[in-house]
Structures are given as structure tokens and as C-alpha cells.
Motif scaffolding. Structure first.
Motif, PDB file in Angstrom:
ATOM      1  N   LEU A 142      38.427  36.356  44.259  1.00 35.75           N
ATOM      2  CA  LEU A 142      39.694  35.624  44.355  1.00 35.75           C
ATOM      3  C   LEU A 142      39.791  34.542  43.284  1.00 35.75           C
ATOM      4  N   LEU A 143      38.697  33.808  43.084  1.00 36.39           N
ATOM      5  CA  LEU A 143      38.702  32.752  42.071  1.00 36.39           C
ATOM      6  C   LEU A 143      38.857  33.340  40.674  1.00 36.39           C
ATOM      7  N   ALA A 144      38.153  34.445  40.404  1.00 38.55           N
ATOM      8  CA  ALA A 144      38.236  35.070  39.082  1.00 38.55           C
ATOM      9  C   ALA A 144      39.641  35.596  38.803  1.00 38.55           C
ATOM     10  N   VAL A 145      40.245  36.265  39.801  1.00 37.56           N
ATOM     11  CA  VAL A 145      41.609  36.756  39.632  1.00 37.56           C
ATOM     12  C   VAL A 145      42.574  35.588  39.464  1.00 37.56           C
ATOM     13  N   GLY A 146      42.339  34.507  40.210  1.00 34.83           N
ATOM     14  CA  GLY A 146      43.175  33.316  40.071  1.00 34.83           C
ATOM     15  C   GLY A 146      43.094  32.719  38.677  1.00 34.83           C
ATOM     16  N   LEU A 147      41.891  32.672  38.110  1.00 38.76           N
ATOM     17  CA  LEU A 147      41.735  32.176  36.747  1.00 38.76           C
ATOM     18  C   LEU A 147      42.468  33.072  35.754  1.00 38.76           C
ATOM     19  N   MET A 148      42.331  34.390  35.922  1.00 45.42           N
ATOM     20  CA  MET A 148      42.983  35.315  34.993  1.00 45.42           C
ATOM     21  C   MET A 148      44.507  35.174  35.064  1.00 45.42           C
TER      22      MET A 148
ATOM     23  N   ILE B  63      37.585  25.012  38.863  1.00 42.36           N
ATOM     24  CA  ILE B  63      37.552  26.354  39.458  1.00 42.36           C
ATOM     25  C   ILE B  63      36.569  27.241  38.703  1.00 42.36           C
ATOM     26  N   LEU B  64      36.561  27.118  37.372  1.00 41.34           N
ATOM     27  CA  LEU B  64      35.629  27.902  36.560  1.00 41.34           C
ATOM     28  C   LEU B  64      34.188  27.559  36.913  1.00 41.34           C
ATOM     29  N   ALA B  65      33.883  26.259  37.046  1.00 38.78           N
ATOM     30  CA  ALA B  65      32.520  25.847  37.395  1.00 38.78           C
ATOM     31  C   ALA B  65      32.110  26.411  38.759  1.00 38.78           C
ATOM     32  N   LEU B  66      33.030  26.348  39.739  1.00 36.75           N
ATOM     33  CA  LEU B  66      32.743  26.883  41.065  1.00 36.75           C
ATOM     34  C   LEU B  66      32.548  28.388  41.004  1.00 36.75           C
ATOM     35  N   ASN B  67      33.375  29.067  40.207  1.00 32.93           N
ATOM     36  CA  ASN B  67      33.257  30.516  40.061  1.00 32.93           C
ATOM     37  C   ASN B  67      31.907  30.899  39.459  1.00 32.93           C
ATOM     38  N   LEU B  68      31.482  30.135  38.450  1.00 32.84           N
ATOM     39  CA  LEU B  68      30.175  30.375  37.851  1.00 32.84           C
ATOM     40  C   LEU B  68      29.060  30.221  38.885  1.00 32.84           C
TER      41      LEU B  68
END
Length: 467
Positions: free
Chosen positions: A236-242, A368-373
Motif C-alpha cells: 500500500l505504501l509503495a503504490v501510494g508513493l508511485m 513514507i519512503l523511510a517507513l516503506n524502506l
């Protein structure tokens, strides 16, 4: 049990030996790896790409035959389709897409390639060739475990002898090295994020220790909660970033480029996948640095990710695996590189972290990127520990996570050129792993043939009707 314990001990000693060699004689180690990379991978890299290409085509054909209905195990699927896709995506290459989505297209453009060609290269490196290997190992292990009732396919299919044990050691070593490097690669960006948002100056060692603690906590919660939940959030986070990058840059250009390049990729895929640079020494050098190097690194991950995919695919059909493990992820990977690649080039961003800062001055996307990582690394480590446990001894997942973290700490202590040396090690270590994978595949096909012949012999002969 004793044999599997021996495999674990041999794995640990091998990893310690490699790191000791790199620490005590870094120049000699670098020269050795470079020589192997140039002379073996550079000249024989097609041993990685040709089988992957053949597998990708073969499974697409099988999907449309009656074999496409082959079900692995009995009963309904263990996980919902969305959770299943999320787990295989998070384990397969989620962190790789995050870190390379901006980097690779920029590398190719700076080397003189057009934007379209740069994206096509990225499609080829992260698309069908990569996911085809995950699919092949996933199908082999799923059928072996759920339909042939083989508890440890990597060991049993090869007979359980010395060569089987040696192959098992190479598979576990490859997994440990790959995940250790993933841990260490995560340390620097997460360290910067902690400093930026929490104002705390922490060491990379502490970051790695914390990551391992999160991964162990995830493993303790079980597959149906830890990896499953985190993978869903990751996706979900990755799709949200994209979507955010898509909307905040140039949506029209991205869509037009994707619609134009995807058919071109499909048409040129056979030529790109089987390129050997015939008669072109410079092309061979490029292939060794890019296509062959990427595919070699995928081989280092095929068994780890493929076994995990098999573990979560009970109750699914071959057709579902072809779609969910190869075709859909390949399509998503191409879209990802189009979005992040064009956004990075348009904004002049050096990497994904710079891109997030450029697009969002408030820091929301960066957070969000840091959390996704963080979540991607936790799920990767947890699933890698699960696979190492499946290949060695029961209840050893936490131990393997700690071993990966310890190796990552050592790599970060070495720093500098040593880090690059160990990165090169992934490609070199994939050479024996590739032959091990080929051996497992051949043994699997022979087992299927023997089972088929045995079932035919067990059938009663036809009795002629009486006159």
C-alpha cells in the motif's frame, strides 16, 4: 537433523571465511572477484539469461494448456489474492524497485542512451527475466511439497548425498550474503531519516541491530500475521508513493511513454534477453556490468524467494502462479520504472530520496519512503530467515536473522571499497547457485517422469471382452 546441522555449520564457516578473506586481503579478493566476473560472467553470462528466457516463454505457453489448471495442494488458497500478491512483491524485489527506480534510468542516460532506451534496459533487467526465475523455483517447490509430499525438495531431489549438501550450503550462503547486503544497504538512508525526523545521531550498527529486532519480532508473530500484515502495508505504501510521484510530475507523459514502450519491450524482449554481444567486445563488457550482473544477482535470490513463494502458494493453480508471480509483477515493474525513471530525469534527482524532497518540501513523502524502506527490510529478513530455517534445521529463523545482521554489521565496519567488493560477491556467488538450480530443475523433471511411468505400470491391463 545432524546432516542439516552440518549444513548450518558449513554455511556459517563459509561466510566467516569470505569476510575474513575480504578483510585481511581486500586487494587480492577484489582482483579475484573481478577476474571471475570478467572471464566467467562476461563470457558465459548467457548461462543465466538463456534459461530464464526459456522458462518465461515456456510457462506462458503452459498457462494456456490443461496443465494450467494444476493445483498445488488441496483445498482453497491459504491467503487472499491481494495478501498473496503483497507478500511475493515485498519479498521479490520491493526494496530493489525503491532504490533503483530513479538510479538505473539515470545511469543509462548519463552513459549516452536515450530516455526510451534507458527505460527499456530497466524493463529487461527487472521484468520477465527476473520474475521467471522466481516462478520456476516456486512451481518446483510448491509441486514437490504439496503434491509429491517432499518435505525438503532442495535436499531430497538431489538424493541427499554430499553434492546435495554442498548445493544446499551454496543456497543458504547466497541467501545470507544477499540479505546481509540488503541490511547494510538500508542502514545509511534509514540513519539519515532518523537524523532528519528525530534529530538523533545514531550509528549504522544500531540501525542494523534495530532492524534485526523488528524482523525477529515479525517472525515470532507467525507467517499469517507478521509477514502477511507488513507485506500488505508495504505494498500500500509503495503504490501510494508511485501514485504520488505520478500525480506530482507529468501524468500525461508517463502514460504516453508507458503505452509506447510496453509493446516495444514485448517485441524486443527475445533479442534483449538473449543478447551476447557477439563480435562486440565493448558490448560484452556492458553486458557483464548490467544484464549479466543483474541476472546473476537474481539467481542468488531465486531459491530464497522461490521457496517463500511456494510456501505461501498452497491451494493455487499453475495458471495463477504464472499470472501472479511473473506477468503481473513484470507489468508493475515496468510501470514503476516509467514513473520513477521519468520523474527522476525530469527533476534532475540523483536518487529516490532526492526525488521525494524535490516533490514534497514538507517531508511527508520522505517519511513514507523511510517507513516503506523499514518495512520492506523487515519482511525480507523475516522471510529469508524462514527460508533458511526450511533449508536447515527447525526453529532456527531467529538465528539466521541474527547471522545476517551480524554479517551486515561487519560489512559496514569494513566500509569503503570493501563494501563494493562484497557487492560484487553476489554475482560471483551466483555461479555455483545457478548450476545448483539447474540440477534441482533436472532432478524435479526426472522425478515427475518416474512418477508418471510408475502410475502407468500400476494401472491394470485392459481385459478383452469375451465373445
Amino acid at each position: 537433523m545432524k546432516q542439516n546441522l552440518g549444513t548450518s555449520i558449513a554455511t556459517i564457516l563459509t561466510v566467516i571465511g569470505l569476510i575474513g578473506f575480504a578483510t585481511l586481503a581486500p586487494n587480492a579478493f577484489q582482483l579475484l572477484l573481478d577476474a571471475i566476473k570478467v572471464n566467467v560472467i562476461g563470457n558465459l553470462g548467457f548461462i543465466f539469461t538463456y534459461p530464464a528466457f526459456a522458462v518465461s516463454v515456456g510457462f506462458v505457453i503452459l498457462m494456456f494448456t490443461p496443465l494450467g489448471r494444476l493445483r498445488f495442494g488441496t483445498g482453497p488458497a491459504e491467503f487472499s489474492t491481494l495478501s498473496w500478491l503483497g507478500m511475493l512483491f515485498a519479498t521479490g524485489m520491493g526494496i530493489g524497485l525503491l532504490t533503483w527506480g530513479v538510479l538505473e534510468p539515470r545511469y543509462h542516460v548519463e552513459a549516452g542512451q536515450s530516455t526510451d532506451q534507458a527505460l527499456l534496459y530497466a524493463f529487461n533487467h527487472w521484468g520477465l527475466l527476473a520474475w521467471a526465475g522466481y516462478l520456476a523455483i516456486g512451481v518446483i517447490f510448491a509441486h514437490a511439497m504439496y503434491n509429491l509430499n517432499i518435505a525438503k525438495p532442495a535436499e531430497t531431489l538431489l538424493g541427499g548425498g554430499f553434492l546435495s549438501k554442498l548445493n544446499l550450503v551454496s543456497l543458504v550462503v547466497s541467501t545470507v550474503i544477499g540479505l546481509s547486503l540488503t541490511f547494510s544497504y538500508a542502514a545509511t538512508p534509514l540513519q539519515k531519516s532518523v537524523s532528519q525526523y528525530l534529530g538523533a545521531d545514531v550509528s549504522t550498527t544500531l540501525i542494523i541491530v534495530l532492524l534485526s529486532c523488528f524482523a525477529i519480532a515479525s517472525s515470532a508473530s507467525g507467517l499469517n500475521r507478521g509477514i502477511k500484515w507488513l507485506s500488505n502495508y508495504n505494498t500500500l505504501l509503495a503504490v501510494g508513493l508511485m501514485l504520488s510521484v505520478f500525480l506530482l510530475t507529468n501524468p500525461g507523459e508517463i502514460l504516453a511513454t508507458f503505452a509506447r514502450l510496453l509493446p516495444e519491450y514485448m517485441v524486443s524482449y527475445p533479442a534483449m534477453a538473449t543478447d551476447i554481444g557477439l563480435g562486440d567486445p565493448e558490448r560484452k563488457v556492458w553486458l557483464a556490468d548490467w544484464l549479466y550482473a543483474f541476472e546473476a544477482s537474481w539467481y542468488g535470490w531465486f531459491v530464497f524467494t522461490g521457496i517463500f513463494i511456494a510456501r505461501i502458494s498452497k491451494g493455487r493453480t499453475l495458471r495463477q502462479l504464472v499470472l501472479g508471480v511473473m506477468l503481473v509483477p513484470s507489468l508493475f515493474s515496468c510501470l514503476w520504472f516509467t514513473v520513477f525513471g521519468l520523474a527522476g530525469l525530469d527533476t534532475g534527482s540523483a536518487d529516490v530520496f532526492t526525488l521525494m524532497t524535490t516533490l514534497d518540501s514538507y517531508g511527508i513523502l520522505s517519511a513514507i519512503l523511510a517507513l516503506n524502506l523499514l518495512l520492506f527490510f523487515v519482511t525480507s529478513a523475516d522471510s529469508a530467515g524462514l527460508v533458511c530455517e526450511m533449508l536447515t534445521v527447525p526453529r532456527s529463523r531467529a538465528f539466521w536473522i541474527v547471522a545476517m545482521a551480524a554479517l551486515a554489521v561487519v560489512i559496514n565496519w569494513l566500509d569503503g571499497d570493501i563494501f563494493k567488493v562484497i557487492l560484487t560477491l553476489i554475482s560471483v556467488a551466483a555461479i555455483p547457485v545457478a548450476f545448483g538450480i539447474f540440477a534441482i530443475g533436472a532432478a524435479f523433471l526426472l522425478r515427475l517422469r518416474r512418477n508418471r511411468n510408475a502410475s502407468q505400470l500400476d494401472q491394470p491391463a485392459d481385459i478383452p471382452a469375451s465373445s
